[in-house]
Design a protein around this motif. Sequence first.
Motif, PDB file in Angstrom:
ATOM      1  N   HIS A   1       0.930   4.103  -2.905  1.00 51.54           N
ATOM      2  CA  HIS A   1       0.675   5.513  -2.587  1.00 51.54           C
ATOM      3  C   HIS A   1       1.816   6.392  -3.082  1.00 51.54           C
TER       4      HIS A   1
ATOM      5  N   TRP B   1      -9.284   2.313  -3.603  1.00 52.77           N
ATOM      6  CA  TRP B   1     -10.686   2.679  -3.818  1.00 52.77           C
ATOM      7  C   TRP B   1     -11.496   2.465  -2.544  1.00 52.77           C
TER       8      TRP B   1
ATOM      9  N   GLU C   1      -4.096   5.300  -5.348  1.00 54.91           N
ATOM     10  CA  GLU C   1      -4.832   5.286  -4.090  1.00 54.91           C
ATOM     11  C   GLU C   1      -5.850   4.153  -4.059  1.00 54.91           C
TER      12      GLU C   1
ATOM     13  N   VAL D   1      -6.890  -0.202  -6.903  1.00 57.93           N
ATOM     14  CA  VAL D   1      -6.349   1.154  -6.789  1.00 57.93           C
ATOM     15  C   VAL D   1      -6.645   1.945  -8.053  1.00 57.93           C
TER      16      VAL D   1
ATOM     17  N   ARG E   1       0.832  -1.213   0.000  1.00 55.59           N
ATOM     18  CA  ARG E   1       0.000   0.000   0.000  1.00 55.59           C
ATOM     19  C   ARG E   1       0.860   1.255   0.000  1.00 55.59           C
ATOM     20  N   LYS E   2       1.911   1.255   0.809  1.00 55.76           N
ATOM     21  CA  LYS E   2       2.790   2.424   0.875  1.00 55.76           C
ATOM     22  C   LYS E   2       3.461   2.668  -0.474  1.00 55.76           C
TER      23      LYS E   2
END
Length: 449
Positions: A372, A379, A377, A390, A368-369
């Motif tokens: 990002h 959803w 991002e 994403v 996730r990081k």
Amino acid sequence: MVAYLAAAIESRQLASGAKLPSIRSFALTSQISKTTAVEAYDRLVAKGLAISKAKSGFYVAAPRQVLEIGRAVAAPERKIDEFWMLRNSLQLPSGALRPGCGWLPSDYLHEEGMLRALGSLRREAGAGLTAYGEPAGYRPLREQLQRHLDGRGIDVRPDGIVLTDSGSQALDLAIRLLVRPGDTVLVDDPCYFNFQASLRAHRVNVLGIPLTPDGPDLHQFEVALAQHRPRLYITNTALQNPTGISFSAAVVHKILLLSQQYDFAIIEDDTFGDLEERPAVRLAALDQLQCVIYIGSFSKTLSGAARCGYLAAKAEWIEAILDLKLATTFGNNELSARLICKLLLDGSYRKHTEAIRQRLRKASVSVRKRLHDSGLELWAEPAGGPFLWVQGEGMDASHIASTGLASGILFAPGNVFSINKTAAQFLRFNAAYSHDPRIYAFLKKQTPA
């Protein structure tokens, strides 16, 4: 010795039709047993390099003729759709990166347990490894599944469960039972792309209902029901593919009320259900299999090679499904069923799935990081499992998928999952495959600043 003789034959040192040394002579010269000599010659025959003549011996085979038909024509470029995704997921070279893959890496799966169960089965007398098995599949596994489903609130007897060679086969059988060409079927938008592939094969009309973080948009769902009177709705209520969400209890309850009002059946595919972090409400649990066919599989948690799926349904549907199964496959993957039954019985499957959940939990945090940092991002917050859905503003996911494949990276573009083609700026990531920094270096070059 096989390699030596094969090289001699292929280099024409041994001419076509030449007789090979006798088994006895070959064994003495090579200082091997006659049994080993026979095996070596048998391998040459299997390779097409030698032939066996009864009561005469082994001879060098005639070379295979090469048909020259001119320069090979490159395969036409396929459009990026569900079949593009299916084919490329299965035929990528071993060194390719797979952030868009739909299953877990081999080191997440339970090879050690499968080998242990195989060894145990090998030592059992009467293990049934040559039999077709009964139509519904290996009963001890169905009895284990009865207890497994009871933990999800689904009350079903072993006779209400049919084993299949995969979740995909279970889906195909259920679709064959419930719809005919020209019927209308509802799916979530986005949904698992194989739902679309299967439905297209059955020549039905497919309508996509926009998905929200709680489940399908109920207003648009009801509008579609009133206008099109579908025969069937196919969904994942837990760890939905591709978004990873689980439907809220209120949405699940409303879907069942609508199924009674508009008289449509439901297929609930719970392939990734064993990886959920928090128990979700299943349609099959609230409905108790009155209008729902429930599908599960072990292919995503244990082995994609020893495939085994299953479905649970009411008695009248089970009888019709058994007829369809016999008509299309006749037998069962008895070996896989027996292996999986052993893993359920000894408790190792429960421990194994808990280990997968822990690994995915950790993998998801770091992926996730990185997503990002690459300008993408989430959803919605997934409820567990491997998938992250994403989006990137201005991103052309199909272009990324096409150029990524040429660079040895498999991405899963959003519109592959979308009936209405409204997910052009989305990608599905599999957290278990998405750690390699080359993935993010590629994405940063592709996404708008």
